[in-house]
Design a protein around this motif. Structure first.
Motif, short mmCIF file in Angstrom:
data_model
loop_
_atom_site.label_atom_id
_atom_site.label_comp_id
_atom_site.label_asym_id
_atom_site.label_seq_id
_atom_site.Cartn_x
_atom_site.Cartn_y
_atom_site.Cartn_z
N ALA A 10 -5.07 -25.19 73.09
CA ALA A 10 -6.17 -26.92 73.97
C ALA A 10 -6.19 -27.82 73.29
O ALA A 10 -7.75 -26.87 72.34
N ILE A 11 -6.34 -29.10 72.95
CA ILE A 11 -7.27 -29.72 72.95
C ILE A 11 -7.41 -30.46 74.38
O ILE A 11 -7.32 -30.39 74.82
N VAL A 12 -8.73 -30.22 74.35
CA VAL A 12 -9.52 -31.33 75.82
C VAL A 12 -10.92 -32.31 75.01
O VAL A 12 -10.90 -32.00 74.37
N THR A 13 -10.43 -33.54 75.49
CA THR A 13 -11.81 -34.70 75.03
C THR A 13 -12.09 -34.95 75.97
O THR A 13 -12.77 -34.41 77.15
N GLY A 14 -13.53 -35.75 75.36
CA GLY A 14 -15.02 -35.65 76.36
C GLY A 14 -15.98 -34.64 76.85
O GLY A 14 -15.52 -33.73 77.85
N ALA A 15 -15.08 -33.13 75.67
CA ALA A 15 -15.47 -31.83 75.83
C ALA A 15 -17.20 -31.72 76.05
O ALA A 15 -17.80 -30.07 75.91
N ALA A 16 -17.77 -32.38 75.64
CA ALA A 16 -19.44 -32.38 75.46
C ALA A 16 -19.86 -32.03 76.49
O ALA A 16 -21.27 -31.55 77.36
N HIS A 17 -19.69 -32.99 77.79
CA HIS A 17 -20.87 -33.28 78.82
C HIS A 17 -19.43 -32.72 80.74
O HIS A 17 -17.78 -32.93 79.79
N GLY A 18 -20.01 -32.45 81.37
CA GLY A 18 -19.14 -32.68 82.48
C GLY A 18 -18.23 -32.29 82.64
O GLY A 18 -17.82 -31.07 82.98
N ILE A 19 -17.26 -33.12 83.34
CA ILE A 19 -15.84 -32.23 83.74
C ILE A 19 -15.09 -31.81 81.73
O ILE A 19 -14.76 -30.87 82.35
N GLY A 20 -15.03 -33.14 81.13
CA GLY A 20 -14.52 -32.17 80.29
C GLY A 20 -14.96 -30.58 79.48
O GLY A 20 -14.52 -30.09 79.25
N LEU A 21 -16.39 -30.72 79.39
CA LEU A 21 -16.97 -29.51 79.00
C LEU A 21 -16.72 -27.87 80.12
O LEU A 21 -16.23 -27.28 79.85
N ALA A 22 -16.61 -28.70 81.45
CA ALA A 22 -16.31 -27.28 82.58
C ALA A 22 -14.77 -27.19 82.34
O ALA A 22 -14.23 -25.51 82.44
N VAL A 23 -13.54 -28.14 82.24
CA VAL A 23 -12.09 -27.78 81.81
C VAL A 23 -12.21 -27.02 80.03
O VAL A 23 -11.61 -25.99 80.62
N ALA A 24 -12.91 -26.95 79.33
CA ALA A 24 -12.53 -26.72 78.40
C ALA A 24 -13.13 -25.19 78.11
O ALA A 24 -12.41 -24.19 77.46
N ARG A 25 -13.95 -24.55 79.41
CA ARG A 25 -15.17 -23.86 78.62
C ARG A 25 -13.87 -23.02 79.67
O ARG A 25 -13.64 -21.93 79.66
N HIS A 26 -12.97 -23.71 80.81
CA HIS A 26 -12.70 -22.49 81.83
C HIS A 26 -11.00 -22.22 81.09
O HIS A 26 -10.70 -21.30 81.25
N PHE A 27 -10.79 -23.38 80.27
CA PHE A 27 -9.60 -22.60 79.73
C PHE A 27 -10.08 -21.70 78.50
O PHE A 27 -9.21 -20.58 78.44
N LEU A 28 -10.88 -21.64 77.44
CA LEU A 28 -11.57 -20.96 77.42
C LEU A 28 -11.55 -19.41 77.34
O LEU A 28 -11.56 -18.48 76.81
N ASP A 29 -12.39 -19.24 78.77
CA ASP A 29 -13.02 -17.56 79.58
C ASP A 29 -11.37 -18.14 80.07
O ASP A 29 -11.15 -15.93 80.62
N ARG A 30 -10.25 -18.37 80.19
CA ARG A 30 -8.99 -17.50 80.06
C ARG A 30 -7.91 -17.49 79.62
O ARG A 30 -6.77 -17.18 79.54
N GLY A 31 -8.66 -17.46 78.45
CA GLY A 31 -7.47 -16.94 76.75
C GLY A 31 -7.24 -18.03 76.03
O GLY A 31 -6.44 -17.87 74.99
N ALA A 32 -7.37 -19.04 76.49
CA ALA A 32 -6.66 -20.46 75.23
C ALA A 32 -7.71 -20.82 74.83
O ALA A 32 -9.40 -20.07 74.04
N GLN A 33 -7.27 -21.06 72.68
CA GLN A 33 -7.77 -21.03 71.62
C GLN A 33 -8.52 -22.71 72.46
O GLN A 33 -7.07 -23.25 72.87
N VAL A 34 -9.58 -23.37 72.35
CA VAL A 34 -9.50 -24.49 72.55
C VAL A 34 -10.38 -25.23 71.49
O VAL A 34 -11.31 -24.99 71.58
N MET A 35 -9.98 -26.96 71.62
CA MET A 35 -10.68 -27.28 70.15
C MET A 35 -11.51 -28.44 71.27
O MET A 35 -11.20 -29.34 71.63
N PHE A 36 -13.01 -28.30 70.93
CA PHE A 36 -13.38 -29.41 72.11
C PHE A 36 -13.82 -30.38 71.67
O PHE A 36 -14.65 -30.78 70.02
N ALA A 37 -13.53 -31.95 71.59
CA ALA A 37 -13.46 -33.11 71.44
C ALA A 37 -14.64 -33.85 72.02
O ALA A 37 -13.89 -34.38 73.23
N ASP A 38 -15.28 -34.27 70.98
CA ASP A 38 -16.08 -35.69 71.57
C ASP A 38 -16.95 -36.35 70.82
O ASP A 38 -17.06 -36.04 69.74
#
Length: 269
Positions: A10-38
């Motif tokens: 997964a790519i998650v944009t806006g992933a350094a703060h707030g909702i984006g960070l929460a979504v990216a970390r949530h995906f990571l915790d559930r076994g996805a590989q995540v590109m945090f983009a910001d």
């Protein structure tokens, strides 16, 4: 119904703060590989560590995603890191008030760029990459990708001081529906989440300036509270997973019922 995203990229944009960070970390915790983009590289590095530039299931990419070349580089970096892209979540946004009688279009142009145009471009370019990926793998059946874009209740609520932001959010909603129809034949689903009464970065900043808004927001929200970003992340996971395999073009409101009777005369962050 499977809500699993384990093993997905997964790519998650806006992933350094707030909702984006929460979504990216949530995906990571559930076994996805995540590109945090910001655009905020310092915050990405502080959240993930310098090693996330080159190793592990969590990587980060810093750049201005309003620029086409930056988006191209983001996609290339994701494929180089994880070999594929399965999910795109666009949470990168901008917020600014405006004078509705000001004939200048500067704020409107900025809001459209940050809240609709950039996510539209990223969605289009990612979809093309997903389509090519499926062709290269010879995948002729089944879903090949899922895109989730974030919007706001401001798209439906009339607050003149937020006219530019509201117009941009309404445009975002229409882009979600249009992309869903356009990409359905290519087996890519596109959905959205429209939020209000969620502790986004913009709301957090606003409450620092006017703490009285907290009480007003809670009073105008039937569930009586402001939700943490993690509650939005759960819905994003559903839309990205195979559990939502027959869901496309939908914009799910995550607002504690606020849109049912909006009495909050503060911005719909």
């Amino acid at each position: 119904m499977s809500l699993s995203i384990s093993g997905k990229t997964a790519i998650v944009t806006g992933a350094a703060h707030g909702i984006g960070l929460a979504v990216a970390r949530h995906f990571l915790d559930r076994g996805a590989q995540v590109m945090f983009a910001d655009i905020d590289e310092d915050k990405l590095a502080s959240e993930l560590g310098d090693s996330a530039k080159s190793e592990g299931p969590a990587r980060y990419f810093a750049g201005d995603l309003c620029q086409k070349l930056t988006v191209k580089n983001l996609l290339s970096a994701t494929v180089d890191a994880f070999d594929r892209i399965d999910i795109l979540v666009n949470t990168a946004r901008g917020f600014a008030p405006c004078d509705p009688l000001d004939p200048s279009t500067a704020v409107l142009d900025d809001m459209l760029s940050k809240n609709m145009k950039s996510s539209l471009r990223i969605s289009q370019m990612t979809a093309k990459r997903m389509i090519k990926q499926a062709e290269d793998e010879g995948r002729e059946e089944g879903e090949i990708g899922s895109i989730v874009n974030v919007s706001s209740l401001a798209s439906n609520i009339t607050q003149p001081g937020l006219m530019a932001y509201s117009i941009a959010c309404a445009a975002q909603d229409q882009s979600i529906r249009s992309l869903a129809v356009a990409l359905a034949p290519h087996r890519i689903r596109v959905n959205g989440v429209s939020f209000g009464s969620v502790m986004s970065r913009s709301l957090q900043d606003a409450l620092k300036e006017n703490e009285d808004w907290r009480e007003a927001i809670c009073a105008g929200t039937p569930l009586g509270r402001i939700a943490p970003p993690s509650e939005l992340a759960e819905t994003v996971q559903y839309l990205a997973s195979s559990g939502a395999s027959f869901v496309t073009g939908q914009i799910i409101k995550i607002d504690g019922g606020r849109s049912l009777l909006d009495r909050v005369q503060v911005p719909a962050f």
